[in-house]
Scaffold this active site. Structure first.
Site, mmCIF file in Angstrom:
data_model
loop_
_atom_site.group_PDB
_atom_site.id
_atom_site.type_symbol
_atom_site.label_atom_id
_atom_site.label_comp_id
_atom_site.label_asym_id
_atom_site.label_seq_id
_atom_site.Cartn_x
_atom_site.Cartn_y
_atom_site.Cartn_z
ATOM 1 N N ASP A 8 -11.776 30.556 -11.056
ATOM 2 C CA ASP A 8 -11.018 30.652 -9.765
ATOM 3 C C ASP A 8 -11.841 30.892 -8.712
ATOM 4 O OD1 ASP A 8 -7.702 30.684 -10.603
ATOM 5 O OD2 ASP A 8 -9.138 30.930 -12.200
ATOM 6 N N GLU A 39 -7.867 26.250 -7.022
ATOM 7 C CA GLU A 39 -6.524 26.291 -6.488
ATOM 8 C C GLU A 39 -6.233 27.513 -5.526
ATOM 9 O OE1 GLU A 39 -3.385 27.614 -8.759
ATOM 10 O OE2 GLU A 39 -4.262 29.611 -9.309
ATOM 11 N N ASN A 40 -7.157 28.335 -5.265
ATOM 12 C CA ASN A 40 -7.100 29.306 -4.380
ATOM 13 C C ASN A 40 -8.564 29.376 -3.402
ATOM 14 O OD1 ASN A 40 -5.221 31.289 -5.394
ATOM 15 N ND2 ASN A 40 -6.385 31.196 -7.207
ATOM 16 N N HIS A 68 -0.811 27.553 -7.752
ATOM 17 C CA HIS A 68 -0.903 27.428 -6.421
ATOM 18 C C HIS A 68 -1.292 25.778 -5.986
ATOM 19 C CE1 HIS A 68 -0.195 31.550 -6.223
ATOM 20 N NE2 HIS A 68 -1.338 31.785 -6.694
ATOM 21 N N HIS A 175 -6.769 31.492 -13.986
ATOM 22 C CA HIS A 175 -5.609 32.187 -13.717
ATOM 23 C C HIS A 175 -5.880 33.753 -13.495
ATOM 24 C CE1 HIS A 175 -1.501 32.792 -12.308
ATOM 25 N NE2 HIS A 175 -1.349 33.510 -13.380
#
Length: 259
Positions: A8, A39-40, A68, A175
């Site tokens: 991530d 996603e971040n 997210h 995650h």
């Protein structure tokens, strides 16, 4: 074929650190394809058109996501417009934009990238097991298949890894932002790691300033999170895959730090 999977990417500092180190890593490890969970990648969670564009122009080939994925509304059109930006396939197709699988044409062969999300301690979505079963039927032309399993529970990740052993080339978990030391090749040739880790600030709580994470957990009141600063790292795993068999022959966990 060497496929690099990056944990991530957190915020602008994670994006900048990736851009600073990915080109050299690709060169020395002879990387053919780069998959990164983005996603971040936008400051404050989620992803934006600018963060997606930044990652692609930094050398990432496929961007996966997770819980997210739909945090930023400005990103919604991207999922339909960008073939190599995928969201978890077990979100409902009838209500969410985008797709959970993409095919990358490498010239000599096709590589399929699947993104799926866990349901233990996360949202109640379709079964990741049944979802991947369905997608594999549509990926018959792909010799190499890589799965990003965005999940909370280590048990769920390992269970899906064994469930897909021999049916996909590699599965990497994302995650939790914490790298696990269990990179391996499962009995039937699937490369596996429970969680790759993250790309972002080292002195942080999952990329967030520690004092803010402590405040929220201690006081049980809402807190506006801010990204931590300082030295950064990039956690990733390199799967070396036999192009004839589609099976992993070597797995290497890599961590690049700025100090």
């Amino acid at each position: 074929m060497n496929i690099l999977c990056i944990g991530d990417v957190v915020g602008s500092n994670g994006c900048h650190f990736l851009r600073s180190h990915l080109p050299h890593l690709k060169k020395i490890k002879q990387v053919d394809l780069v998959i990164a969970n983005g996603e971040n990648s936008a400051d404050g969670n989620g992803l934006t058109p600018s963060s997606v564009d930044y990652l692609f122009h930094s050398g990432v080939d496929v961007i996966t996501s997770g819980n997210h994925a739909f945090r930023r509304r400005e990103s919604y059109p991207l999922y339909d417009q960008t073939e190599t930006l995928v969201r978890p396939a077990n979100f409902p197709d009838s209500t969410t934009p985008g797709h959970g699988m993409c095919m990358v044409d490498m010239g000599r062969l096709q590589v399929c990238v699947i993104n799926v999300m866990g349901t233990v301690y996360l949202e109640s979505l379709a079964s990741p097991f049944e979802t991947v079963d369905r997608l594999l039927k549509a990926a018959e032309d792909a010799k190499i298949i890589v799965v990003d399993f965005h999940a909370e529970a280590t048990g769920e990740k390992r269970a899906l890894g064994y469930y897909l052993d021999g049916r996909v080339s590699a599965l990497f978990g994302t995650h939790t932002h914490v790298p696990t030391a269990d990179e391996t090749i499962l009995p039937n040739g699937t490369g596996y790691i429970t969680d790759v880790g993250m790309t972002g600030a080292i002195q942080s709580v999952l990329g967030v300033k520690p004092e803010l994470a402590i405040e929220k957990m201690k006081n049980k009141l809402p807190v506006r999170f801010e990204l931590a600063s300082g030295e950064n790292k990039m956690d990733c795993v390199l799967f070396s895959i036999d192009e004839k068999t589609g099976k992993t022959v070597h797995v290497e966990r890599i961590q690049i730090q700025s100090y």
